[in-house]
Design a protein around this motif. Structure first.
Motif, PDB file in Angstrom:
ATOM      1  N   ASN A   1     -18.867 -24.245 -29.297  1.00 13.79           N
ATOM      2  CA  ASN A   1     -18.813 -22.782 -29.282  1.00 13.79           C
ATOM      3  C   ASN A   1     -17.614 -22.256 -28.506  1.00 13.79           C
ATOM      4  O   ASN A   1     -17.255 -21.090 -28.642  1.00 13.79           O
ATOM      5  CB  ASN A   1     -20.109 -22.205 -28.693  1.00 13.79           C
TER       6      ASN A   1
ATOM      7  N   TYR B   1     -11.094 -23.032 -36.036  1.00 13.03           N
ATOM      8  CA  TYR B   1     -11.735 -23.699 -37.167  1.00 13.03           C
ATOM      9  C   TYR B   1     -11.050 -23.371 -38.493  1.00 13.03           C
ATOM     10  O   TYR B   1     -10.934 -24.232 -39.369  1.00 13.03           O
ATOM     11  CB  TYR B   1     -13.224 -23.356 -37.220  1.00 13.03           C
TER      12      TYR B   1
ATOM     13  N   TRP C   1     -16.599 -27.991 -41.631  1.00 14.26           N
ATOM     14  CA  TRP C   1     -17.467 -26.859 -41.948  1.00 14.26           C
ATOM     15  C   TRP C   1     -18.923 -27.169 -41.584  1.00 14.26           C
ATOM     16  O   TRP C   1     -19.608 -26.341 -41.005  1.00 14.26           O
ATOM     17  CB  TRP C   1     -17.353 -26.494 -43.421  1.00 14.26           C
ATOM     18  N   LYS C   2     -19.364 -28.352 -41.908  1.00 12.69           N
ATOM     19  CA  LYS C   2     -20.768 -28.712 -41.679  1.00 12.69           C
ATOM     20  C   LYS C   2     -21.117 -28.793 -40.200  1.00 12.69           C
ATOM     21  O   LYS C   2     -22.233 -28.461 -39.805  1.00 12.69           O
ATOM     22  CB  LYS C   2     -21.105 -30.031 -42.373  1.00 12.69           C
ATOM     23  N   ARG C   3     -20.175 -29.224 -39.363  1.00  9.96           N
ATOM     24  CA  ARG C   3     -20.490 -29.372 -37.938  1.00  9.96           C
ATOM     25  C   ARG C   3     -20.099 -28.144 -37.107  1.00  9.96           C
ATOM     26  O   ARG C   3     -20.362 -28.086 -35.920  1.00  9.96           O
ATOM     27  CB  ARG C   3     -19.844 -30.634 -37.382  1.00  9.96           C
TER      28      ARG C   3
ATOM     29  N   PRO D   1     -20.229 -24.533 -35.424  1.00 12.89           N
ATOM     30  CA  PRO D   1     -21.341 -23.683 -34.977  1.00 12.89           C
ATOM     31  C   PRO D   1     -21.577 -22.510 -35.936  1.00 12.89           C
ATOM     32  O   PRO D   1     -20.625 -21.969 -36.512  1.00 12.89           O
ATOM     33  CB  PRO D   1     -20.874 -23.170 -33.612  1.00 12.89           C
ATOM     34  N   LEU D   2     -22.813 -22.124 -36.095  1.00 11.09           N
ATOM     35  CA  LEU D   2     -23.177 -21.035 -37.013  1.00 11.09           C
ATOM     36  C   LEU D   2     -22.447 -19.739 -36.684  1.00 11.09           C
ATOM     37  O   LEU D   2     -22.090 -18.978 -37.591  1.00 11.09           O
ATOM     38  CB  LEU D   2     -24.685 -20.801 -36.984  1.00 11.09           C
ATOM     39  N   GLU D   3     -22.229 -19.479 -35.399  1.00  7.17           N
ATOM     40  CA  GLU D   3     -21.543 -18.248 -35.005  1.00  7.17           C
ATOM     41  C   GLU D   3     -20.142 -18.173 -35.607  1.00  7.17           C
ATOM     42  O   GLU D   3     -19.664 -17.095 -35.946  1.00  7.17           O
ATOM     43  CB  GLU D   3     -21.435 -18.139 -33.467  1.00  7.17           C
ATOM     44  N   ARG D   4     -19.490 -19.305 -35.709  1.00 11.01           N
ATOM     45  CA  ARG D   4     -18.134 -19.328 -36.255  1.00 11.01           C
ATOM     46  C   ARG D   4     -18.137 -19.161 -37.777  1.00 11.01           C
ATOM     47  O   ARG D   4     -17.245 -18.556 -38.344  1.00 11.01           O
ATOM     48  CB  ARG D   4     -17.410 -20.626 -35.887  1.00 11.01           C
ATOM     49  N   LYS D   5     -19.150 -19.708 -38.429  1.00 13.98           N
ATOM     50  CA  LYS D   5     -19.238 -19.613 -39.892  1.00 13.98           C
ATOM     51  C   LYS D   5     -19.357 -18.176 -40.369  1.00 13.98           C
ATOM     52  O   LYS D   5     -18.972 -17.862 -41.496  1.00 13.98           O
ATOM     53  CB  LYS D   5     -20.429 -20.425 -40.407  1.00 13.98           C
ATOM     54  N   SER D   6     -19.876 -17.308 -39.527  1.00  6.59           N
ATOM     55  CA  SER D   6     -20.071 -15.911 -39.921  1.00  6.59           C
ATOM     56  C   SER D   6     -18.803 -15.071 -39.761  1.00  6.59           C
ATOM     57  O   SER D   6     -18.770 -13.919 -40.185  1.00  6.59           O
ATOM     58  CB  SER D   6     -21.218 -15.296 -39.124  1.00  6.59           C
TER      59      SER D   6
ATOM     60  N   HIS E   1     -13.594 -21.152 -46.061  1.00  5.30           N
ATOM     61  CA  HIS E   1     -14.651 -21.929 -46.721  1.00  5.30           C
ATOM     62  C   HIS E   1     -14.683 -21.644 -48.223  1.00  5.30           C
ATOM     63  O   HIS E   1     -14.886 -22.552 -49.025  1.00  5.30           O
ATOM     64  CB  HIS E   1     -16.013 -21.641 -46.094  1.00  5.30           C
TER      65      HIS E   1
END
Length: 188
Positions: free
Chosen positions: A27, A34, A54-56, A58-63, A71
C-alpha cells in the motif's frame, strides 16, 4: 511526445521490481508506480508478468483511474482485441509519468501487428489492415504503399509479396534434420 525506448522500458521493469521487493507494505506504493510497472512490462512484451502485478496489487490501487486504464490496455492485448487497444490507448489522458510508456507500447503494438500481417497474409483487406494497426483507411493505404505492397483501389485489398527466402527455408530444414538426429540418439 517521444516514445520511451525499449531500453528505458526494460530499466523501468527492473527498477519497479526492485522497489516492490523492498517495501514492507504494498500500500506504500502509489497507483502511478503500479501503472508504470505494468506499462513497462507490457512494453517489454511481458504480458504474464503484468497480469501478475495486477493480481497482487492492493485493491485501493486498482480503483485508481490510471491504473484501471492500464488494466484495460492489458486486457485488450491479452484478448487480442487490437481495435479496442488503440481506442483505449488514445482515449485516456495519461499522466506525464505514463505517457511515454503508453506511446512506446502503442508503437510496439503497431510494429508487431504489421509484422504479423506481413507473415500471416498474402492478401488482406484494407479494413483489416487499418484495424490491426490502429490506422484510418487512408493511413493504412500509406502504410501499404510504403511497405511496397500492392493495393487494389477497386477491391480494397492489399497483396503482400512472399518475403520468405530460400536461406531461411534451408535453415529450417537443417534444424529439422538436427532435431531428427537428436531424437534418434535418444531413442537408441
Amino acid at each position: 511526445m517521444a516514445a520511451a525506448s525499449a531500453g528505458a522500458a526494460e530499466e523501468a521493469c527492473v527498477a519497479c521490481e526492485e522497489a516492490e521487493l523492498k517495501v514492507d507494505d504494498a500500500n506504500q506504493l502509489g497507483g502511478t508506480f503500479y501503472a508504470v510497472y505494468m506499462l513497462s512490462l507490457m512494453a517489454c512484451g511481458k504480458m504474464c508478468e503484468a497480469r501478475f502485478v495486477w493480481k497482487r496489487m492492493p485493491l485501493e490501487r486498482k480503483s485508481e483511474a490510471e491504473v484501471g486504464a492500464v488494466h484495460r490496455l492489458l486486457r485488450t492485448l491479452w484478448t487480442r482485441n487490437y481495435a479496442q487497444f488503440y481506442i483505449e490507448s488514445n482515449g485516456f489522458a495519461w499522466s506525464s509519468a505514463t505517457a511515454n510508456l503508453v506511446a512506446r507500447l502503442h508503437a510496439k503494438t503497431k510494429e508487431d501487428m504489421l509484422a504479423l500481417v506481413e507473415r500471416s497474409f498474402s492478401v488482406v483487406s484494407l479494413e483489416v489492415l487499418a484495424t490491426m494497426t490502429g490506422n484510418s483507411l487512408e493511413a493504412a493505404k500509406h502504410v501499404a504503399v510504403a511497405k511496397g505492397w500492392e493495393l487494389s483501389e477497386e477491391t480494397g485489398m492489399v497483396t503482400i509479396p512472399d518475403t520468405t527466402n530460400e536461406e531461411q527455408e534451408g535453415l529450417k530444414l537443417e534444424q529439422l534434420e538436427h532435431l531428427s538426429e537428436y531424437v534418434s540418439v535418444l531413442c537408441e
